[in-house]
Design an enzyme around this catalytic site. Sequence first.
Site, short mmCIF file in Angstrom:
data_model
loop_
_atom_site.label_atom_id
_atom_site.label_comp_id
_atom_site.label_asym_id
_atom_site.label_seq_id
_atom_site.Cartn_x
_atom_site.Cartn_y
_atom_site.Cartn_z
CG ASP A 173 0.08 -4.29 2.87
OD1 ASP A 173 0.13 -3.68 1.70
OD2 ASP A 173 0.16 -3.87 3.91
CB SER B 97 3.35 1.47 6.11
OG SER B 97 2.03 1.67 6.93
CG HIS C 281 -0.31 0.32 2.66
ND1 HIS C 281 0.17 -0.94 3.34
CD2 HIS C 281 -0.13 1.27 3.22
CE1 HIS C 281 0.64 -0.30 4.55
NE2 HIS C 281 0.70 1.05 4.60
#
Length: 576
Positions: free
Chosen positions: A337, A419, A304
């Site tokens: 992911d 992230s 993402h």
Amino acid sequence: MPPSGAEPHADVPPASAQPHADAPPASAQPHADAPPSGAQPRSDRPLHEPDRYSTPPYGQPGPWAPAPPVQHPTTTPAQGTAVAPAVPQQQSGGGTAVPVPRPPQPAHGAPTATHGTSAAPAHGAPTATHGAPAAPAHGAPTAAHPAHPAAQGAPPVHHASAHQTPRFTPPGAPVSADPWGRYDPWAARPTGALQESGAAASGEARRRGWSRGALIGGALALALVSGGIGGAVGTYLERGGGVSEVHLPQAGKESAERAPDTVAGIAARALPSVVTLHVSGGGEGGTGTGFVLDGNGHILTNNHVVEPAGDDGRITVTFNSGDTAKAEVIGSDGGYDLAVVKVSGVHGLQPAPLGNSDNVQVGDPVVAIGAPFDLSGTVTSGIISATERPITAGGEADGTDISYVDALQTDAPINPGNSGGPLLDSRGRVIGINSAIRSAGSGSELDGGQSGSIGLGFAIPINQGKRVAEELINTGKATHPVIGVTLDMDYSGDGARVHTETGDGGSPVTPGGPGDRAGIEPGDVITEIDGQRVHSGEELIVKTRSHRPGDRLELKLLREGEERTISLVLGSSDGS
């Protein structure tokens, strides 16, 4: 001289010659202001001013002299101060009688002068004429008046004024113990100071009074001097800005080395391997984190993070040294992911060492590094709160690209921008990839919003990340392990139920697939996988994806209330 048997004692005159002090007979005691007839006229004014302090004369009989003022301690009568009467003396050569002061009193126990003799005068003092009485012994009665004028040859002379009352001692009265009542100028001087009551104060009390006064005076002087000095110094400092410049204490320079197992030691070793990614494209942009996998420029991050770049976006990598480089996506997978990007033309890269997530235990200390809100190189620390925590994140509206992660839970602060960053163990080895947080407002989200950390962060285990990264680097895509069944995601019971039918009318068990070969039928409820309890369809997917294709699993299922155990080999999403 009359015979001794006809003359009374010098100290105690006979009753016929000694009238009462308060009422003398007229024939025996002429008035002091009216001398008898035939006597030489005398002046009414005394030879000296009356002594208002009643101070006796000094020395033996002789000319009177004014006495120095002496404080008399006794109470003054209302009518004035009494003056002791003078003792008359015989004429010398037929002249006027000269008043003679009363001689001093002998000490207690001293012999009294006998008839015809007088007490021995002091050295140099005139001798009294024959017939002058000597002072009585202590305690003997004193005559209130001198002898009869006829016996002395001259009338008595009184020096008391009209407004004064003579002082006398009545016959038989005891002699006062007051030293001032019978003053003797030649006697030893009384010791001690006189108080108002007439008693002598002790030397100790006097010294205490002096010491107290000196102490109080010294304290006052010290206070005045100190106040003056303090005021002068304060004024100088206020006007001059102080004595000197202010220098605050500070620790000296120390070595930058830290123990390798401390947070500082871990961060020092790991920061050169961590990078910040700035992504833009398609009208979107974002910031994320990644870490170097090898010396060829491969960097692992979250899918993402790089997803906004698309096919024609821009990705810029900033290293811990501040150097920047362009990067391109090598491969990505939304189900895990994870994504791998590569930088070119960069040398001296320092890869991050990888740990083993299967060795992690709850409570182990961890360190998270990232760029929350574009603050590169931010280091936080915490512990492992839980392991094998099934979470889902991301995904599209049609339910595709949902990430199923059997995550490590940590309370190390993870915020938007973290992230893709590494989660390190106490030895500085990567054990997870920080991917998601649960915020208070929006539940589980994959770093897509701006909510902050509440101590619930989740990381993809590095064992799973390593396998996916290797596939992405080698083939550009990742394979997913599958059982070969379609699950009923609306089932509310305990376990994961195989759907009874598909929407297109096909079988929910893939013909020839791993599940079909193991004997799974539509409607079966799977309750365990490799001994771990399964409570939902999402948990079954998470547990399955934590393995590689080809791994053998043991499942427990319920069929029409009967529990069965089966074994199967996982397939892959490409049908192989």
